[in-house]
Enzyme design. Structure first.
Site, PDB file in Angstrom:
ATOM      1  N   ASP A 245       0.821  -1.207   0.000  1.00 21.07           N
ATOM      2  CA  ASP A 245       0.000   0.000   0.000  1.00 21.07           C
ATOM      3  C   ASP A 245       0.854   1.257   0.000  1.00 21.07           C
ATOM      4  O   ASP A 245       0.466   2.285  -0.558  1.00 21.07           O
ATOM      5  CB  ASP A 245      -0.922   0.002   1.229  1.00 21.07           C
ATOM      6  CG  ASP A 245      -1.997  -1.067   1.132  1.00 21.07           C
ATOM      7  OD1 ASP A 245      -2.199  -1.599   0.029  1.00 21.07           O
ATOM      8  OD2 ASP A 245      -2.619  -1.375   2.164  1.00 21.07           O
ATOM      9  N   GLY A 246       2.039   1.186   0.623  1.00 21.99           N
ATOM     10  CA  GLY A 246       2.936   2.342   0.625  1.00 21.99           C
ATOM     11  C   GLY A 246       3.395   2.719  -0.769  1.00 21.99           C
ATOM     12  O   GLY A 246       3.564   3.916  -1.078  1.00 21.99           O
ATOM     13  N   ASN A 345      -4.468   9.187   1.748  1.00 30.74           N
ATOM     14  CA  ASN A 345      -4.751   8.563   3.041  1.00 30.74           C
ATOM     15  C   ASN A 345      -5.200   9.559   4.102  1.00 30.74           C
ATOM     16  O   ASN A 345      -6.345   9.542   4.526  1.00 30.74           O
ATOM     17  CB  ASN A 345      -3.527   7.803   3.555  1.00 30.74           C
ATOM     18  CG  ASN A 345      -3.689   6.299   3.456  1.00 30.74           C
ATOM     19  OD1 ASN A 345      -4.647   5.809   2.865  1.00 30.74           O
ATOM     20  ND2 ASN A 345      -2.756   5.561   4.019  1.00 30.74           N
ATOM     21  N   ASP A 346      -4.277  10.420   4.540  1.00 29.18           N
ATOM     22  CA  ASP A 346      -4.627  11.280   5.666  1.00 29.18           C
ATOM     23  C   ASP A 346      -3.682  12.464   5.799  1.00 29.18           C
ATOM     24  O   ASP A 346      -2.565  12.475   5.275  1.00 29.18           O
ATOM     25  CB  ASP A 346      -4.620  10.485   6.982  1.00 29.18           C
ATOM     26  CG  ASP A 346      -3.376   9.625   7.170  1.00 29.18           C
ATOM     27  OD1 ASP A 346      -2.270  10.131   6.915  1.00 29.18           O
ATOM     28  OD2 ASP A 346      -3.492   8.455   7.558  1.00 29.18           O
ATOM     29  N   ASP A 375      -2.502  14.757  21.557  1.00 24.55           N
ATOM     30  CA  ASP A 375      -1.237  14.553  20.866  1.00 24.55           C
ATOM     31  C   ASP A 375      -1.325  14.973  19.405  1.00 24.55           C
ATOM     32  O   ASP A 375      -0.306  15.203  18.761  1.00 24.55           O
ATOM     33  CB  ASP A 375      -0.823  13.083  20.946  1.00 24.55           C
ATOM     34  CG  ASP A 375      -0.148  12.743  22.270  1.00 24.55           C
ATOM     35  OD1 ASP A 375       0.032  13.660  23.087  1.00 24.55           O
ATOM     36  OD2 ASP A 375       0.182  11.566  22.480  1.00 24.55           O
ATOM     37  N   ALA A 410      -4.967  10.495  21.061  1.00 23.48           N
ATOM     38  CA  ALA A 410      -4.774  10.596  22.515  1.00 23.48           C
ATOM     39  C   ALA A 410      -5.289  11.920  23.066  1.00 23.48           C
ATOM     40  O   ALA A 410      -4.526  12.710  23.628  1.00 23.48           O
ATOM     41  CB  ALA A 410      -3.290  10.403  22.867  1.00 23.48           C
TER      42      ALA A 410
END
Length: 507
Positions: A245-246, A345-346, A375, A410
Site C-alpha cells: 500500500d505504501g 490517506n490522511d 497529541d 490521545a
C-alpha cells in the site's frame, strides 16, 4: 463466455462520448484546464453546472404548452406567500445562501494569476461551497459510471513503480520490464517502459544486460524522474505499482494532479490497495491490455498550509478564530499559502518533538467546531480509514462513502469521539496564537511541515481523484472481505448450538 452482467466496453477515445454531459473545465472561469487532454480529462472531475443535478425528464422538455387554468396554483398558505414574494422581488438572501457563493478560504495575492504564464491551477480551497458540492457530486457520479464500463486503454507507455531499496522487488521489476520490452500491444506496437532514474546504474536491475540482449530496447527503455511525473503525467497510459500500500501512496504523491490508472500488484504486507497477484502477471497484463480494465475512483483531499504573516509587535492582540471566521476572515494580509498537497490517506497534525500536548483549533466551513488538546488530530479519507485513523480509534469506512473522518490522537478528554463529516465541508485546523508550542503536519506520512502559532491547514475534497484498476473477474469483491482478510475483522470461534438431539434422547 461472458454473462449479461459484464460491463459495457468503451475505448479510451470514446470514453468522453460515453460520459456524455460531463466535461472538464476550470470551476471558476469555465476555461479548459491546460493540463487536461485525452482520456485523462476524466480524472479531473467537475461536472457541467447546467446538467449535473437535473432529472432526466427535465432534459427533454415538452414543447407543447399546457392549457391555462383559473385555479389557484397552490392551496398552501405558506407556498402561496412564497410565490407572491418571488414575483414581487422581495427576497432577502439567507446567510446560508450567501455562504454558498463565498470562497472557502482566503484569496491571497499569491493566489492571483501572474499574467505572464499559464493560469495557475485553481485550488479547491478557493472554490465556493456550491462549486465544491458540485465537484464532489460529479466525482461520485463519474465513479458510478466508470464502474459499469470496461475501459480499453491503448497502452504504449508503461510506468513502472517499485521500492528503490528492496532488492527482491527490483528483481521483479526487471522481470516485468523484460517481459514488456519483448512483447507488443494489440496494434503490434512495442511497449515503451519507464522505470525510475535510480535503476539506470542499479546492479540488480542490470539495465546494460537488457540492452545487450536486444539493441532495439535502447530506445524503449526510458527513465522517469519526479519532475517528469509532475509536469507531464499524460506521458503514461498506465502505472504499474509493485509493492504494498505504501507504493500505491507513493504513486499518489508522484502524480499530484492528473493520475494515470494505477494497477497495483501485491508484494507488500497487508494489501488493502493492491489487487493483483504478481506470480500471474503475464496473463494479467495480457488480459488487461486486450480485454480492458475497470477503474474505481478514490477520493483524495487537497491540503494547503497557510502561514501567518508577521505583524508589528505594537499591532495588538491576534486571534486565530477572528482571522478565520470572524471580522478579519476577508483580510488577505493575515496569511499566505505555503504549499499544497493532494493526499490519498490522511493529513495528521501532531505535537512532533514537543513534550507537551498540542492545542489545535478546528473549523468547519464558517463554524468553529472545537479546540483540541491532544497529541494530535488525524483527518482521513475513506481510503485512509484503515491506516492511522484506525490505529487512533477511528471508524472503518467503506471507500465509496463521500466523507471526511476526523479522529483525535490521545485526546486529553474522555468525551472527544471520532466524527464523520461530509466531503463538501472545508476543514481548517490551526495553531492558536497563544499556544505553548508549535505543531507538525504530515501528508500521507510525507513532507512534514512545522506549524507555528497562527498557522493553519485547509483541507477540502480534491479535483483530482485517484483511479485504481480493479480485476475484471473480481470487480464486485466486497470491501468487507478485504478487512476480514487483512485485519481479521470480527474473527472469532462460532458459538455452539444447543444439542437438541441429545436432549430429546434423555427425555
Amino acid at each position: 463466455m461472458e454473462t449479461q452482467s459484464t460491463p459495457a466496453i468503451a475505448s479510451s477515445d470514446t470514453l468522453e462520448r460515453v460520459l456524455g454531459e460531463y466535461q472538464t473545465y476550470n470551476a471558476v472561469d469555465g476555461s479548459v484546464d491546460s493540463d487536461s487532454d485525452g482520456v485523462h480529462e476524466q480524472l479531473e472531475v467537475i461536472f457541467d453546472q447546467s446538467a449535473a443535478q437535473r432529472r432526466r425528464a427535465s432534459l427533454n422538455p415538452n414543447s407543447e404548452k399546457r392549457p391555462s387554468s383559473r385555479r389557484q396554483k397552490t392551496s398552501c398558505f405558506v407556498h402561496q406567500l412564497l410565490e407572491e414574494k418571488s414575483m414581487s422581488g422581495q427576497w432577502t438572501p439567507s446567510k446560508d445562501g450567501l455562504m454558498n457563493e463565498r470562497k472557502a478560504d482566503k484569496d491571497t495575492p499569491e493566489d492571483q494569476q501572474t499574467g505572464d504564464e499559464t493560469p495557475r491551477h485553481t485550488q479547491s480551497r478557493l472554490l465556493t461551497k456550491k462549486q465544491l458540492s458540485d465537484m464532489a457530486f460529479g466525482i461520485r457520479e463519474l465513479s458510478k459510471k466508470l464502474g459499469h464500463i470496461r475501459l480499453l486503454l491503448k497502452v504504449r507507455n508503461v510506468f513502472l513503480l517499485t521500492k528503490a531499496h528492496d532488492q527482491k522487488l527490483i528483481a521483479n521489476t526487471r522481470d516485468m520490464t523484460h517481459y514488456l520490452l519483448k512483447n507488443t500491444n494489440e496494434e503490434g506496437q512495442p511497449y515503451i517502459v519507464w522505470v525510475e532514474d535510480t535503476m539506470r546504474d542499479n546492479a540488480v536491475f542490470n539495465a546494460k544486460g537488457l540492452l545487450d540482449e536486444d539493441p532495439s530496447y535502447k530506445d524503449r527503455l526510458r527513465y522517469w524522474t519526479n519532475e517528469l511525473c509532475a509536469k507531464k503525467p499524460h506521458t503514461f497510459e498506465i502505472c504499474i505499482a509493485l509493492g504494498g500500500d505504501g507504493t500505491v501512496l507513493y504513486a499518489s504523491w508522484l502524480f499530484q494532479r492528473v493520475v494515470p490508472p494505477v494497477m497495483s500488484f501485491a508484494l507488500g504486507s497487508l494489501g488493502f490497495l493492491t489487487k493483483f497477484d504478481f506470480d500471474n502477471y503475464p496473463n494479467i497484463l495480457t488480459r488487461a491490455f486486450r480485454d480492458g480494465v475497470t477503474v474505481s475512483l478514490r477520493l483524495r483531499f487537497e491540503a494547503t498550509v497557510m502561514r501567518a504573516r508577521p505583524r508589528p509587535q505594537n499591532d495588538g492582540y491576534r486571534d486565530l478564530v477572528d482571522e478565520i471566521i470572524g471580522d478579519s476572515s476577508d483580510d488577505s494580509t493575515t496569511h499566505h499559502p505555503l504549499i499544497s498537497h493532494n493526499i490519498l490517506n490522511d493529513i495528521v497534525l501532531d505535537r512532533g518533538p514537543n513534550a507537551t500536548m498540542s492545542s489545535i483549533e478546528i473549523f468547519g466551513d464558517e463554524e468553529h467546531f472545537t479546540t483540541v488538546q491532544a497529541d494530535g488530530v488525524c483527518v482521513a479519507t475513506p481510503t485512509g480509514s484503515t491506516a492511522y485513523n484506525l490505529a487512533a480509534g477511528g471508524s472503518l469506512c467503506h471507500p465509496e462513502n463521500p466523507v471526511i473522518l476526523v479522529t483525535a490522537i490521545a485526546p486529553h478528554t474522555l468525551s472527544f469521539r471520532p466524527i464523520i463529516l461530509p466531503d463538501t465541508i472545508v476543514l481548517r485546523m490551526g495553531v492558536p496564537y497563544d499556544a505553548r508550542a508549535s505543531c507538525w503536519a504530515s501528508f500521507d506520512g510525507k513532507q512534514r511541515t512545522e506549524l507555528t502559532p497562527g498557522d493553519y491547514v485547509t483541507v477540502s475534497a480534491s479535483r483530482f481523484p485517484f483511479p485504481s484498476v480493479l480485476p475484471l473477474d473480481r470487480r464486485s469483491e466486497d470491501w468487507v472481505d478485504s478487512i476480514s482478510r487483512t485485519l481479521n475483522w470480527n474473527n472469532r470461534q462460532r458459538q455452539k448450538a444447543f444439542d437438541d438431539q441429545k436432549s430429546s434422547q434423555k427425555k
